[in-house]
Design a protein around this motif. Structure first.
Motif, PDB file in Angstrom:
ATOM      1  N   UNK A  56      -3.841 -12.830 -13.494  1.00  0.00           N
ATOM      2  CA  UNK A  56      -3.593 -11.631 -14.421  1.00  0.00           C
ATOM      3  C   UNK A  56      -4.882 -10.797 -14.545  1.00  0.00           C
ATOM      4  N   UNK A  57      -5.044  -9.511 -13.934  1.00  0.00           N
ATOM      5  CA  UNK A  57      -6.168  -8.712 -13.951  1.00  0.00           C
ATOM      6  C   UNK A  57      -6.294  -8.180 -15.447  1.00  0.00           C
ATOM      7  N   UNK A  58      -7.518  -8.335 -15.737  1.00  0.00           N
ATOM      8  CA  UNK A  58      -8.077  -7.601 -17.083  1.00  0.00           C
ATOM      9  C   UNK A  58      -9.181  -6.666 -16.929  1.00  0.00           C
ATOM     10  N   UNK A  59      -9.610  -6.431 -15.878  1.00  0.00           N
ATOM     11  CA  UNK A  59     -10.334  -5.411 -15.457  1.00  0.00           C
ATOM     12  C   UNK A  59     -11.779  -5.660 -14.702  1.00  0.00           C
ATOM     13  N   UNK A  86      -3.282   3.890 -13.204  1.00  0.00           N
ATOM     14  CA  UNK A  86      -4.223   4.662 -13.525  1.00  0.00           C
ATOM     15  C   UNK A  86      -5.680   3.979 -12.981  1.00  0.00           C
ATOM     16  N   UNK A  87      -5.226   3.038 -12.437  1.00  0.00           N
ATOM     17  CA  UNK A  87      -6.438   2.016 -11.837  1.00  0.00           C
ATOM     18  C   UNK A  87      -6.027   1.432 -10.613  1.00  0.00           C
ATOM     19  N   UNK A  93      -2.478 -13.680   2.201  1.00  0.00           N
ATOM     20  CA  UNK A  93      -2.268 -12.274   1.936  1.00  0.00           C
ATOM     21  C   UNK A  93      -2.248 -11.964   0.432  1.00  0.00           C
ATOM     22  N   UNK A  94      -2.212 -10.752  -0.169  1.00  0.00           N
ATOM     23  CA  UNK A  94      -2.290 -10.414  -1.433  1.00  0.00           C
ATOM     24  C   UNK A  94      -1.039  -9.555  -1.767  1.00  0.00           C
ATOM     25  N   UNK A  95      -0.298  -9.750  -2.890  1.00  0.00           N
ATOM     26  CA  UNK A  95       0.664  -8.909  -3.495  1.00  0.00           C
ATOM     27  C   UNK A  95      -0.099  -8.493  -4.757  1.00  0.00           C
ATOM     28  N   UNK A  96       0.439  -7.183  -5.083  1.00  0.00           N
ATOM     29  CA  UNK A  96      -0.323  -6.509  -6.401  1.00  0.00           C
ATOM     30  C   UNK A  96       0.874  -5.754  -7.042  1.00  0.00           C
ATOM     31  N   UNK A  97       0.920  -6.098  -8.413  1.00  0.00           N
ATOM     32  CA  UNK A  97       1.858  -5.260  -9.053  1.00  0.00           C
ATOM     33  C   UNK A  97       0.987  -4.373  -9.907  1.00  0.00           C
ATOM     34  N   UNK A  98       0.655  -3.299  -9.021  1.00  0.00           N
ATOM     35  CA  UNK A  98      -0.451  -2.313  -9.558  1.00  0.00           C
ATOM     36  C   UNK A  98      -0.706  -1.579  -8.246  1.00  0.00           C
ATOM     37  N   UNK A  99      -1.881  -0.956  -8.253  1.00  0.00           N
ATOM     38  CA  UNK A  99      -2.599  -0.223  -7.028  1.00  0.00           C
ATOM     39  C   UNK A  99      -3.706  -0.992  -6.495  1.00  0.00           C
ATOM     40  N   UNK A 100      -4.023  -0.559  -5.296  1.00  0.00           N
ATOM     41  CA  UNK A 100      -5.331  -0.917  -4.433  1.00  0.00           C
ATOM     42  C   UNK A 100      -6.182   0.299  -4.216  1.00  0.00           C
ATOM     43  N   UNK A 144      -8.118   6.256  -5.823  1.00  0.00           N
ATOM     44  CA  UNK A 144      -9.635   6.351  -5.906  1.00  0.00           C
ATOM     45  C   UNK A 144     -10.284   5.262  -6.727  1.00  0.00           C
ATOM     46  N   UNK A 145      -9.665   5.375  -8.115  1.00  0.00           N
ATOM     47  CA  UNK A 145     -10.622   4.786  -9.291  1.00  0.00           C
ATOM     48  C   UNK A 145     -10.553   3.262  -9.459  1.00  0.00           C
ATOM     49  N   UNK A 146     -11.548   2.627  -9.824  1.00  0.00           N
ATOM     50  CA  UNK A 146     -11.319   1.106 -10.111  1.00  0.00           C
ATOM     51  C   UNK A 146     -11.150   0.984 -11.472  1.00  0.00           C
TER      52      UNK A 146
END
Length: 235
Positions: free
Chosen positions: A53-56, A83-84, A102-109, A129-131
């Protein structure tokens, strides 16, 4: 089932075959939202879920790699944010070095060109582009489970992905589901060969017989008919 057998068997299937197998077996069909697609067309992934779970901050991925086993697939929950980007080239390169598949993302890369060059299959909702420009509190279960769309997944699950998208199945039923998927695949291949040879799908599934039965019994469904005649086009 070990990682190699899982990858080898899924290599001869599609996620659609497995989704149909879930329907037939009464297993919930847990698909990632349709936006989650392979960064490189033709990408395929199969392995046990390694949740994060990504938090930043990227450290959550490094921790997930410490917990993962070779052959696992990192599944990143970033809440579907647009937005990121939460995963870039370094996180993917580290995943490859750790033996993940592999990598699966519920979000952006981001870093798309570099990710393509790395060659590890990555599935995401898209790129920006933004992290991250935030650092939220870390939940206690940050590397125990991940949410993808409406589904919560964990190490008790297997993730399968291809050009149709991403599907999650229970690890303790994956052998049964792959066996069913293989049966469905073989039936569909035979049906396709017969269509090419001039035997229509309507003829193969005895569609006139179905229409006649439905006239007698309006509640009779096409799926009931298919079960009786051995079709596999809906389940």
């Amino acid at each position: 089932m070990d990682h190699k057998e899982l990858r080898d068997r899924f290599a001869a299937l599609t996620s659609a075959h497995v989704a149909d197998a879930c329907l037939r077996a009464g297993v919930p069909v847990r698909c990632a939202p349709a936006e989650v697609q392979a960064v490189v067309e033709g990408g395929r992934v199969a392995g046990r879920v390694a949740p994060a779970r990504h938090v930043g901050s990227v450290d959550i991925f490094l921790e997930a790699y410490e917990e993962a086993a070779p052959g696992d697939v990192l599944v990143v929950d970033n809440g579907g944010r647009r937005d990121e980007a939460c995963v870039g080239d370094l996180a993917v390169l580290e995943a490859k070095g750790a033996g993940l598949m592999g990598v699966v993302i519920w979000g952006l890369h981001r870093d798309t060109a570099d990710i393509r060059a790395i060659g590890l299959p990555v599935f995401s909702m898209g790129s920006t582009p933004t992290g991250p420009q935030r650092l939220d509190g870390r939940p206690e279960d940050a590397v125990e489970s991940a949410v993808v769309g409406q589904w919560t997944v964990s190490r008790a699950d297997v993730v399968l992905g291809d050009d149709d998208g991403v599907l999650f199945v229970p690890a303790d039923r994956v052998d049964e589901l792959l066996a069913l998927a293989e049966t469905i695949r073989d039936t569909e291949r035979r049906q396709a060969e017969r269509i090419r040879a001039g035997n229509s799908l309507r003829g193969q599934v005895q569609f006139e017989r179905y229409l006649a039965e439905r006239r007698r019994n309006p509640s009779f469904t096409f799926r009931e008919h298919l079960r009786a005649v051995g079709g596999a086009i809906e389940e």
